[in-house]
Motif scaffolding. Sequence first.
Motif, PDB file in Angstrom:
ATOM      1  N   TYR A  39     -30.165   3.506  17.127  1.00  0.00           N
ATOM      2  CA  TYR A  39     -31.306   2.737  17.618  1.00  0.00           C
ATOM      3  C   TYR A  39     -32.547   3.587  17.905  1.00  0.00           C
ATOM      4  CZ  TYR A  39     -27.924  -1.040  18.233  1.00  0.00           C
ATOM      5  OH  TYR A  39     -26.975  -1.998  18.010  1.00  0.00           O
ATOM      6  N   PHE A  40     -32.343   4.833  18.316  1.00  0.00           N
ATOM      7  CA  PHE A  40     -33.485   5.632  18.754  1.00  0.00           C
ATOM      8  C   PHE A  40     -33.679   6.919  17.962  1.00  0.00           C
ATOM      9  CE2 PHE A  40     -31.687   3.440  22.513  1.00  0.00           C
ATOM     10  CZ  PHE A  40     -32.715   2.533  22.717  1.00  0.00           C
ATOM     11  N   LYS A  73     -25.448 -10.735  19.530  1.00  0.00           N
ATOM     12  CA  LYS A  73     -26.500 -11.469  20.240  1.00  0.00           C
ATOM     13  C   LYS A  73     -27.526 -10.543  20.862  1.00  0.00           C
ATOM     14  CE  LYS A  73     -27.156 -14.731  24.065  1.00  0.00           C
ATOM     15  NZ  LYS A  73     -26.477 -15.540  25.107  1.00  0.00           N
ATOM     16  N   PHE A  74     -27.071  -9.406  21.379  1.00  0.00           N
ATOM     17  CA  PHE A  74     -27.972  -8.496  22.087  1.00  0.00           C
ATOM     18  C   PHE A  74     -28.351  -7.261  21.261  1.00  0.00           C
ATOM     19  CE2 PHE A  74     -25.628 -10.556  25.706  1.00  0.00           C
ATOM     20  CZ  PHE A  74     -26.676 -11.394  26.079  1.00  0.00           C
ATOM     21  N   ASN A  75     -28.143  -7.331  19.946  1.00  0.00           N
ATOM     22  CA  ASN A  75     -28.563  -6.241  19.058  1.00  0.00           C
ATOM     23  C   ASN A  75     -30.086  -6.136  19.094  1.00  0.00           C
ATOM     24  OD1 ASN A  75     -29.473  -4.807  16.735  1.00  0.00           O
ATOM     25  ND2 ASN A  75     -27.549  -5.233  15.688  1.00  0.00           N
ATOM     26  N   PRO A  76     -30.637  -5.012  19.554  1.00  0.00           N
ATOM     27  CA  PRO A  76     -32.098  -4.919  19.728  1.00  0.00           C
ATOM     28  C   PRO A  76     -32.875  -4.835  18.421  1.00  0.00           C
ATOM     29  CG  PRO A  76     -31.068  -2.815  20.216  1.00  0.00           C
ATOM     30  CD  PRO A  76     -29.957  -3.796  19.999  1.00  0.00           C
ATOM     31  N   ILE A  77     -32.176  -4.622  17.298  1.00  0.00           N
ATOM     32  CA  ILE A  77     -32.867  -4.579  16.013  1.00  0.00           C
ATOM     33  C   ILE A  77     -33.146  -5.988  15.517  1.00  0.00           C
ATOM     34  CG2 ILE A  77     -32.727  -3.844  13.606  1.00  0.00           C
ATOM     35  CD1 ILE A  77     -30.841  -1.609  14.493  1.00  0.00           C
ATOM     36  N   ILE A  78     -32.129  -6.814  15.526  1.00  0.00           N
ATOM     37  CA  ILE A  78     -32.271  -8.154  14.959  1.00  0.00           C
ATOM     38  C   ILE A  78     -32.574  -9.216  16.018  1.00  0.00           C
ATOM     39  CG2 ILE A  78     -30.813  -7.634  12.978  1.00  0.00           C
ATOM     40  CD1 ILE A  78     -28.494  -8.969  14.374  1.00  0.00           C
ATOM     41  N   TYR A 129     -38.841  -1.397  22.176  1.00  0.00           N
ATOM     42  CA  TYR A 129     -38.471  -2.078  20.931  1.00  0.00           C
ATOM     43  C   TYR A 129     -39.324  -1.643  19.741  1.00  0.00           C
ATOM     44  CZ  TYR A 129     -35.759  -4.639  24.257  1.00  0.00           C
ATOM     45  OH  TYR A 129     -34.863  -4.940  25.258  1.00  0.00           O
ATOM     46  N   SER A 130     -40.549  -1.233  19.989  1.00  0.00           N
ATOM     47  CA  SER A 130     -41.346  -0.688  18.885  1.00  0.00           C
ATOM     48  C   SER A 130     -40.778   0.642  18.417  1.00  0.00           C
ATOM     49  CB  SER A 130     -42.804  -0.521  19.328  1.00  0.00           C
ATOM     50  OG  SER A 130     -42.896   0.407  20.400  1.00  0.00           O
ATOM     51  N   ARG A 131     -40.239   1.418  19.344  1.00  0.00           N
ATOM     52  CA  ARG A 131     -39.609   2.695  18.966  1.00  0.00           C
ATOM     53  C   ARG A 131     -38.331   2.444  18.178  1.00  0.00           C
ATOM     54  NH1 ARG A 131     -40.675   3.926  24.348  1.00  0.00           N
ATOM     55  NH2 ARG A 131     -38.465   4.140  24.896  1.00  0.00           N
ATOM     56  N   ILE A 132     -37.607   1.400  18.542  1.00  0.00           N
ATOM     57  CA  ILE A 132     -36.380   1.059  17.812  1.00  0.00           C
ATOM     58  C   ILE A 132     -36.710   0.688  16.377  1.00  0.00           C
ATOM     59  CG2 ILE A 132     -34.514  -0.642  17.619  1.00  0.00           C
ATOM     60  CD1 ILE A 132     -34.398  -0.693  20.677  1.00  0.00           C
ATOM     61  N   GLN A 133     -37.727  -0.103  16.169  1.00  0.00           N
ATOM     62  CA  GLN A 133     -38.111  -0.487  14.818  1.00  0.00           C
ATOM     63  C   GLN A 133     -38.584   0.715  14.017  1.00  0.00           C
ATOM     64  OE1 GLN A 133     -37.455  -3.417  13.488  1.00  0.00           O
ATOM     65  NE2 GLN A 133     -36.592  -4.066  15.463  1.00  0.00           N
ATOM     66  N   ALA A 134     -39.341   1.601  14.666  1.00  0.00           N
ATOM     67  CA  ALA A 134     -39.815   2.809  13.976  1.00  0.00           C
ATOM     68  C   ALA A 134     -38.642   3.688  13.566  1.00  0.00           C
ATOM     69  CB  ALA A 134     -40.768   3.585  14.878  1.00  0.00           C
ATOM     70  N   GLN A 168     -35.665   2.646  12.816  1.00  0.00           N
ATOM     71  CA  GLN A 168     -34.972   2.019  11.697  1.00  0.00           C
ATOM     72  C   GLN A 168     -35.678   2.306  10.385  1.00  0.00           C
ATOM     73  OE1 GLN A 168     -32.009   1.021  12.829  1.00  0.00           O
ATOM     74  NE2 GLN A 168     -33.076   1.653  14.694  1.00  0.00           N
ATOM     75  N   GLU A 169     -37.012   2.279  10.416  1.00  0.00           N
ATOM     76  CA  GLU A 169     -37.777   2.591   9.209  1.00  0.00           C
ATOM     77  C   GLU A 169     -37.534   4.025   8.770  1.00  0.00           C
ATOM     78  OE1 GLU A 169     -41.840   1.721   9.963  1.00  0.00           O
ATOM     79  OE2 GLU A 169     -41.482  -0.417  10.376  1.00  0.00           O
ATOM     80  N   LYS A 170     -37.465   4.929   9.733  1.00  0.00           N
ATOM     81  CA  LYS A 170     -37.217   6.329   9.417  1.00  0.00           C
ATOM     82  C   LYS A 170     -35.813   6.513   8.851  1.00  0.00           C
ATOM     83  CE  LYS A 170     -37.001  10.967  11.434  1.00  0.00           C
ATOM     84  NZ  LYS A 170     -37.131  11.767  12.673  1.00  0.00           N
ATOM     85  N   ASN A 171     -34.840   5.874   9.478  1.00  0.00           N
ATOM     86  CA  ASN A 171     -33.466   6.022   9.022  1.00  0.00           C
ATOM     87  C   ASN A 171     -33.261   5.445   7.630  1.00  0.00           C
ATOM     88  OD1 ASN A 171     -32.663   7.277  11.384  1.00  0.00           O
ATOM     89  ND2 ASN A 171     -31.977   5.383  12.359  1.00  0.00           N
TER      90      ASN A 171
END
Length: 866
Positions: free
Chosen positions: A219-220, A244-249, A285-290, A292-295
């Motif tokens: 996630y991070f 349900k609590f997956n912070p990505i989706i 959550y913006s860091r989590i999305q970033a 994911q893009e990097k990964n």
Amino acid sequence: MNYGKKSTAKKRTALISRSSMMGKRARVSFIRVLFVSLIALCIAVTCLGVGSFRGVIDTAPDVDDIDIMPLGYATFLYDDAGNQIRKLAAPDSNRLPVTLDQIPVDLQHAVVAIEDERFYEHNGIDVKGILRAGMKALTTGDFSEGASTITQQLLKNNVFTNWTSESTQLERFTRKIQEQYLAVQVEKKTDKDTILENYLNTINLGAGSYGVQAAARQYFDKDVWDLNLSECATLAGITQNPTKFNPIINPDSNRKRRKEVLQHMLDQNYITQDQYDEALADDVYSRIQAAQEKNSSTENTVYTYFEDELTDQIINDLMNIKGYTKKQATNLLYSGGLKVYTTQDSKIQNILDEEYADPSNYPDTVQYELDYALTVTDPDGNQVNYSKEMLQLYFQNEDPDFDLLFDSPEDGQTYVDKYKASILANGSKVLAERVNFAPQPQSSMSVIDQHTGYVKALIGGRGEKTASLTLNRATDTTRQPGSTFKIVSTYAPALNEKGMTLATTFEDEPYEYPDGSPVNNATRSYNGTTTIRTAIQNSINVVAVKCLEKVTPELGLKYLDNFGFTTLAHGTEADKDANGNVWSDANLATALGGITRGVTNVELCASYAAIANGGNYIKPIYYTKILDHNGNVLIENTAAERSVIKESTAFLLTSAMEDVVKQGTGTACQLDNMPVAGKTGTTEAYNDLWFVGYTPYYTCAVWSGYDNNEKLPDYARNFHKALWKKVMTRIHEGLPSKEFEKPASVEKLSVCEETGLLPRAGCPVITEYFDVGTMPTEYCDQHFYDSDDGYDYDYNYDTDSSDQTDNTTDTDNSGNSDNGDTDNSGDSNNTDDNGNSGDDGTDNTGGSDDNGDGNEDDSSYQVDYY
């Protein structure tokens, strides 16, 4: 009411009458029986309950036998410098273990606060929690309130692993009772920190992540010990419902859950109000999305060709060395938390990957071969499979010349769609389909450190690799080796134990196999008396066949076995085909690489690596050791080494193969600042092209051809050599130039070029290397001229290794480039000079078309050109 004397007496009589007394006694007896029965029933129920409870407890696992540690850990692969190159994990084993002191206190408190607030107080079960959940269920009808402690959850995940398959309330009740019982027992013998550490390494945190370290990376894109309070609360909120609590989706659901976690931490005095406010305001959550893009941009989930073969090797070794079943070995590899130290040099592997990904390294004209499979359910419910061969037959009804090669994937897809439509026309439904287009011609390459047997890099094909464990042309595919086999099947045994030397001569002349089919040279010309050195340099077929005839095919096959080839036919039951024919490679065609099944790239490379290693064969290995989850050595992979040829023989072959690269068929593979010894190989009709060569540092084999074994066109007969040169040039950048070392058992001697004997006056003289045990002692008897002083031509011994093959003078090079192809690069002009393209049109050496007799020869002899 009548209270008179008479009435009273009457009533008294009724009360004391026998019938009245009997009724009263009956009622009393009934009440007594009912009371006793109720007591007995209570006792029976209690006994039954106690018995059942004891039965449930008695069938619970023994606390001394259970293991509360997580069941699956990711395995890691490391290159030869110790750098991680791949993580292998089963779906439920993407877990990276960490110790409790590596886990932030905020994360520990967050999990305890939301999952088990009295964790540090209870003895394994939380009575208050159970009562609270029970009251809520009775008052609201909501049975979702959980009362399981962290200890119970740990047991459910790591001991009662089949809880997901429970189908009845009785099974669930039984498991809960055993869970609670064991929780108390575990806490008697295990401290809270150990329980919490194992729990935090166990829990499912969504997105395929198990344990807090894997989740932190997912996630991070950071390690768990670097998480802040907000990130800790984010992870702690996931475990109740990982989807349900997956912070990505589901970031909104996780945001609400994170707030709840932080509130619990505040209420339980784990954090202050300021910390609560700061964490709540953090835009995690913006860091989590970033992340994911990097990964997604850096992580490639498809295994490389090296990793494909490595996993096969590991599973086989776990079965053969450690005695595991295949299922156990596979589970251990993907869930055992192993550390595998590979032989791969990442820098060399990157060179291969980059060069094979460069379109300019291949012919401009590219075709695409279709690989296709389809599974459908027909209208009757039957499962039916269809293959690419069936597709080909379907279209060959319209076009007999139809093959699976297309000018573009789009062109091929139109045929796929048409074929599939014909299958689905009856109402069948698609269950599964695989469509893949591989660019053609194809190629494979392997690089081995000859001194260790370590496979440093390999690649099993060109084009994008879209899946793991796919066709690996370097290790799985067998192809005919062509003239590369002359060295290992014929000249190695000839020099090693048959008393022959590089100066031994054969007549290069029209010659036939025992069945009468001719042995053809690539040039369709002959050069008369030819030394073995010249025959190697110019890849002369007639000399190779004559030499193997003297060596004997049986001995040649034995040497091939010792050189590590595992795909040869020996005339045993295992070599019987579907028609009952038993095949053997103990025949003269083997001198030219005409064998039953072919060889793999890696095994051919390893055989030449043995020559480069002074005649010592080392079985190729892909890893050096495997450590288990606890860091203990599971397998120490020591290379198996054996001597195949003498050191002197290895040097003589090396010297001759240096001439192949300097002035023979392999000039296109010269390196600017490093000596190269090697051999070209081309099979009949240009189906397979090879170059196997080595320097004092590395051995490299390259193959090119069509997957469907079609003939390579003129424009595609040289790119494999260019690939070899580019790759090896880059591999050797920065390495000091050095020569092949001449052993003390080799000396130089002047001999007659035509006889290989000591020269007399009038002999054409060359200087050649010899094993000291095979140096000629007799004089030439073909070039003797009388002289006044009777002086025989002087011959020269020279043991100076500083001047090696440069002093090996070929005065005529009768079979050299002027008569054929200087580099055999596939230039059609070279073979056209002889009136043909080097293809005799048959599957044997000089078949019917060349003889002009119209009789097709079905022998196993195969033409090999160079």
